[in-house]
Write a protein that holds these residues in place. Structure first.
Motif, PDB file in Angstrom:
ATOM      1  N   GLU A 112       4.602   4.574  -0.024  1.00 16.89           N
ATOM      2  CA  GLU A 112       3.646   3.641   0.353  1.00 16.89           C
ATOM      3  C   GLU A 112       3.857   2.380   0.159  1.00 16.89           C
ATOM      4  OE1 GLU A 112       0.089   2.549   1.947  1.00 16.89           O
ATOM      5  OE2 GLU A 112       0.379   4.763   1.750  1.00 16.89           O
ATOM      6  N   HIS A 124      -6.991   4.151  -0.402  1.00 13.91           N
ATOM      7  CA  HIS A 124      -6.738   2.910   0.039  1.00 13.91           C
ATOM      8  C   HIS A 124      -7.773   1.886  -0.366  1.00 13.91           C
ATOM      9  CE1 HIS A 124      -2.917   3.044   2.526  1.00 13.91           C
ATOM     10  NE2 HIS A 124      -3.239   4.300   2.498  1.00 13.91           N
ATOM     11  N   GLY A 137      -9.544   3.409   3.751  1.00 22.53           N
ATOM     12  CA  GLY A 137     -10.413   3.003   2.577  1.00 22.53           C
ATOM     13  C   GLY A 137     -11.893   2.554   2.887  1.00 22.53           C
ATOM     14  N   ILE A 175      -3.266   0.521  -2.137  1.00 25.80           N
ATOM     15  CA  ILE A 175      -3.917   1.746  -2.809  1.00 25.80           C
ATOM     16  C   ILE A 175      -4.153   1.573  -4.279  1.00 25.80           C
ATOM     17  CG2 ILE A 175      -2.513   3.221  -0.942  1.00 25.80           C
ATOM     18  CD1 ILE A 175      -0.919   3.949  -3.640  1.00 25.80           C
TER      19      ILE A 175
END
Length: 275
Positions: free
Chosen positions: A12, A200, A173, A234
């Protein structure tokens, strides 16, 4: 059962910034020495990346007691790439939200998308991976717009196909701590399929949301150094571990004393400034 911390700085995190091979190998070694139980890497995607890009990182991790997870799409070409490596597990993703089905997957139906993910999971188990994670991309949007039934249905059917854990990511998110807690609790009340939390940070609450998910019983929590990742990133490794241990008295297996040095090293070797 203690929640396993999975670090995804080298998967990520590389959506934030790509690192040189030698830098990735050094980061991998430092993460393992910190006591991280699982480390996630992106499988090679020829011609953009090749086996020679991944091998030095794997070699660094093989000398340490860490579970390596290769991350890729629920497609045959990614599974074929994963089959080249002797690692603990793999993670395969597919979106089932109506928005993604219509616009990202060009009108693919829910049943066909879930079927493709199930087939990939079955193949991964046949290939001998001990850990097989099925990721339901954009699942928070499903929860907010359609409720929990579709999530539970998918999780149960993926477990039947051989998934050892199902990831419930807040891809866009969208969640607050209260909603994250409610979502995980609602799923846990309906199924005992092991869950992973990958949240997120678009509203700045990824670490808090991840802590709430752990308190609701998720089996795996995803973090990265400084919380780096796609868009605003994140959950942050230090924030999640320190809150769980200091405030809630939970053991994470991470050596807290080593995190300051890890973050300073990471900033120095990558050029990513510390907050």
């Amino acid at each position: 059962m203690r929640t396993v911390i999975l670090d995804t700085t080298l998967r990520e995190g590389e959506l934030f910034r790509m690192f040189r091979i030698d830098v990735k190998a050094q980061i991998a070694g430092r993460l393992a020495d910190t006591g991280i139980g699982r480390i996630e890497l992106t499988v090679d995607y020829p011609p953009r990346t090749t086996e020679s890009d991944l091998r030095p990182v794997l070699d660094e991790l093989k000398r340490r007691d860490v579970e390596v997870i290769l991350h890729g799409r629920a497609y045959d070409e990614d599974l074929k790439s994963m089959a080249k490596y002797d690692v603990h597990g793999c993670a395969l993703y597919m979106s089932l939200s109506q928005l993604h089905l219509e616009y990202k997957l060009h009108g693919l139906s829910y049943e066909k998308a879930l079927g493709r993910l199930r087939e990939s999971v079955e193949r991964a188990r046949e290939m001998g991976f001990r850990y097989v994670r099925a990721t339901l991309e954009d699942v928070s949007r499903i929860y907010l717009s359609e409720g929990v039934d579709k999530i539970v249905d998918a999780a149960e059917r993926l477990r039947e196909a051989g998934a050892t854990i199902v990831s419930i990511p807040d891809t866009a998110g969208l969640l607050s701590p209260r909603i994250a807690s409610e979502m995980i609790r609602a799923i846990k009340n309906r199924t005992d399929v092991p869950l992973a939390a990958h949240f997120h940070n678009d509203y700045g609450m990824a670490s808090a949301n991840t802590v709430e998910a752990v308190l609701e019983g998720v089996e795996e929590a995803h973090v990265s150094i400084m919380g780096i990742g796609d868009r605003n990133g994140i959950a942050d490794l230090y924030e999640v571990v320190s809150i769980l241990e200091d405030i809630h008295g939970l053991k994470t297996g991470v050596d807290r004393a080593s995190l300051r040095a890890l973050y300073q090293f990471f900033a120095r070797i990558t050029g990513v400034k510390l907050h």
